[in-house]
Design a protein around this motif. Structure first.
Motif, PDB file in Angstrom:
ATOM      1  N   ASN A 150     -52.268 -35.605  45.860  1.00  0.00           N
ATOM      2  CA  ASN A 150     -53.398 -36.303  45.232  1.00  0.00           C
ATOM      3  C   ASN A 150     -53.661 -35.868  43.790  1.00  0.00           C
ATOM      4  O   ASN A 150     -54.051 -36.696  42.957  1.00  0.00           O
ATOM      5  CB  ASN A 150     -54.665 -36.111  46.065  1.00  0.00           C
ATOM      6  CG  ASN A 150     -54.619 -36.876  47.372  1.00  0.00           C
ATOM      7  OD1 ASN A 150     -53.842 -37.829  47.502  1.00  0.00           O
ATOM      8  ND2 ASN A 150     -55.424 -36.481  48.336  1.00  0.00           N
ATOM      9  N   HIS A 151     -53.459 -34.602  43.483  1.00  0.00           N
ATOM     10  CA  HIS A 151     -53.713 -34.158  42.119  1.00  0.00           C
ATOM     11  C   HIS A 151     -52.714 -34.771  41.127  1.00  0.00           C
ATOM     12  O   HIS A 151     -53.131 -35.245  40.054  1.00  0.00           O
ATOM     13  CB  HIS A 151     -53.726 -32.637  42.048  1.00  0.00           C
ATOM     14  CG  HIS A 151     -54.918 -32.024  42.730  1.00  0.00           C
ATOM     15  ND1 HIS A 151     -55.217 -30.677  42.682  1.00  0.00           N
ATOM     16  CD2 HIS A 151     -55.903 -32.587  43.490  1.00  0.00           C
ATOM     17  CE1 HIS A 151     -56.323 -30.437  43.374  1.00  0.00           C
ATOM     18  NE2 HIS A 151     -56.741 -31.582  43.886  1.00  0.00           N
ATOM     19  N   PRO A 152     -51.407 -34.816  41.430  1.00  0.00           N
ATOM     20  CA  PRO A 152     -50.503 -35.544  40.533  1.00  0.00           C
ATOM     21  C   PRO A 152     -50.882 -37.007  40.367  1.00  0.00           C
ATOM     22  O   PRO A 152     -50.752 -37.564  39.268  1.00  0.00           O
ATOM     23  CB  PRO A 152     -49.141 -35.399  41.223  1.00  0.00           C
ATOM     24  CG  PRO A 152     -49.233 -34.143  41.989  1.00  0.00           C
ATOM     25  CD  PRO A 152     -50.650 -34.101  42.479  1.00  0.00           C
ATOM     26  N   LYS A 153     -51.362 -37.641  41.437  1.00  0.00           N
ATOM     27  CA  LYS A 153     -51.780 -39.041  41.354  1.00  0.00           C
ATOM     28  C   LYS A 153     -52.905 -39.191  40.335  1.00  0.00           C
ATOM     29  O   LYS A 153     -52.896 -40.114  39.502  1.00  0.00           O
ATOM     30  CB  LYS A 153     -52.227 -39.534  42.730  1.00  0.00           C
ATOM     31  CG  LYS A 153     -52.668 -40.987  42.795  1.00  0.00           C
ATOM     32  CD  LYS A 153     -52.974 -41.385  44.244  1.00  0.00           C
ATOM     33  CE  LYS A 153     -53.318 -42.870  44.365  1.00  0.00           C
ATOM     34  NZ  LYS A 153     -54.629 -43.179  43.754  1.00  0.00           N
ATOM     35  N   TYR A 154     -53.881 -38.288  40.373  1.00  0.00           N
ATOM     36  CA  TYR A 154     -54.989 -38.351  39.422  1.00  0.00           C
ATOM     37  C   TYR A 154     -54.472 -38.144  37.997  1.00  0.00           C
ATOM     38  O   TYR A 154     -54.885 -38.858  37.068  1.00  0.00           O
ATOM     39  CB  TYR A 154     -56.051 -37.311  39.756  1.00  0.00           C
ATOM     40  CG  TYR A 154     -57.245 -37.401  38.827  1.00  0.00           C
ATOM     41  CD1 TYR A 154     -58.305 -38.255  39.107  1.00  0.00           C
ATOM     42  CD2 TYR A 154     -57.280 -36.668  37.633  1.00  0.00           C
ATOM     43  CE1 TYR A 154     -59.382 -38.370  38.233  1.00  0.00           C
ATOM     44  CE2 TYR A 154     -58.353 -36.775  36.762  1.00  0.00           C
ATOM     45  CZ  TYR A 154     -59.402 -37.633  37.063  1.00  0.00           C
ATOM     46  OH  TYR A 154     -60.449 -37.757  36.190  1.00  0.00           O
TER      47      TYR A 154
END
Length: 309
Positions: A150-154
């Protein structure tokens, strides 16, 4: 530039067994093995990928934000981080869990038995990332799998540079989640064995990986590292005074590299700074036991590579 470190915080609890495991394991009874090894005391060390990187960055004068999760036993580690001046607002505490911990017993032949309890690491850190902007840089290191996706997606969706560092979570992530997480990374950083694992699990060739990420930095231990952004560039390792314990050198390398990026250095210089940062870990037993100043760091850099431009 504000740095955000996604990754684990953990305790390493280390014991030494004054004998050899092999003297107490009966090969013909291994299917019903029930054995107890009594150690010579217990040594507790602070660890975890995010903790190690943040610690090294603090030695270099940086105050990265740690995005992680911990349990009800975290107070002594929390006190340490705050003494270092490191922000703790990105750390989620779960009162019903213990902080992740590795229980390591080593015998006189340097054989190890390790039991790892992920504890709080099973839960997302739940950090509100909406305050991050384009002046930030993130590194996504081994930790909670949901955060690692999720952090890479953000970061991708908000045009924030990030480094993807899957490490020991490669097999847990699996091919599809690896593909999602590394997409659009400014840099994929792995060792040479991990690079092959990433290629095997995703089905990507090195050329295909370079279509997905800005560059690949492959660490090579005593041989330095290789930078590949379509063209390969070898960075030789810095010379240690003595090799005491290589554990944690990879995290220290990432810290030095990030310091270089914070200073606006090119990737070659940043990787050299990573190699110098790794020296302090290699020369000391434990992943957060060394101390040094920025002036000492610059001196070690110049000894190995010349002036720090």
């Amino acid at each position: 530039m504000q740095v955000y470190i996604t990754g684990s915080l953990a305790f390493d609890r280390i014991m030494t067994f004054p004998g050899r495991f092999s003297d107490h394991i009966l090969p013909d009874k291994i299917h019903i093995m029930n054995v107890c090894f009594v150690g010579n005391g217990l040594d507790e060390k602070f660890g975890g990928t995010a903790g190690n990187i943040a610690y090294s960055m603090a030695q270099l004068g940086e105050k990265p934000v740690i995005l992680s999760q911990v349990g009800r036993d975290f107070s002594v580690y929390d006190e340490r981080l705050q003494k270092l001046g490191l922000p703790v607002e990105g750390i989620r505490t779960l009162d019903h869990e213990f902080t992740a911990g590795a229980h390591i017993t080593t015998d006189m032949a340097d054989n190890q038995i390790t039991c790892f309890n992920p504890g709080a690491m099973c839960h997302s850190c739940g950090y509100d990332m909406t305050g991050l902007n384009g002046d930030s840089i993130g590194i996504v290191s081994p930790g909670n799998v949901e955060d690692m996706v999720n952090h890479p997606k953000y970061y991708r969706e908000n045009n924030i540079r990030f480094i993807f560092d899957p490490g020991q979570q490669i097999t847990t992530l699996g091919g599809e989640k690896l593909k999602q997480a590394l997409e659009g990374a400014y840099m994929l950083i792995v060792n040479d064995y991990e690079l092959q694992m990433v290629m095997n699990d995703t089905g990507y060739s090195k050329t295909e990986l370079l279509d997905k990420v800005g560059m690949i930095v492959t660490t090579l231990g005593e041989n330095g590292c290789m930078v590949n952004n379509g063209e390969e560039m070898h960075i030789p390792a810095a010379r240690p005074v003595a090799v005491v314990d290589p554990t944690g050198a990879g995290d220290a390398f990432r810290a030095g590299l990030l310091k270089g990026l914070c200073l606006g250095k090119d990737v070659e210089t940043a990787c050299r700074m990573g190699c110098v940062s790794a020296l302090y870990s290699v020369e000391t037993r434990g992943t957060q036991e060394f101390q040094y100043t920025w002036e000492d760091f610059k001196h070690r850099y110049e000894e190995n590579y010349g002036p720090l431009a």
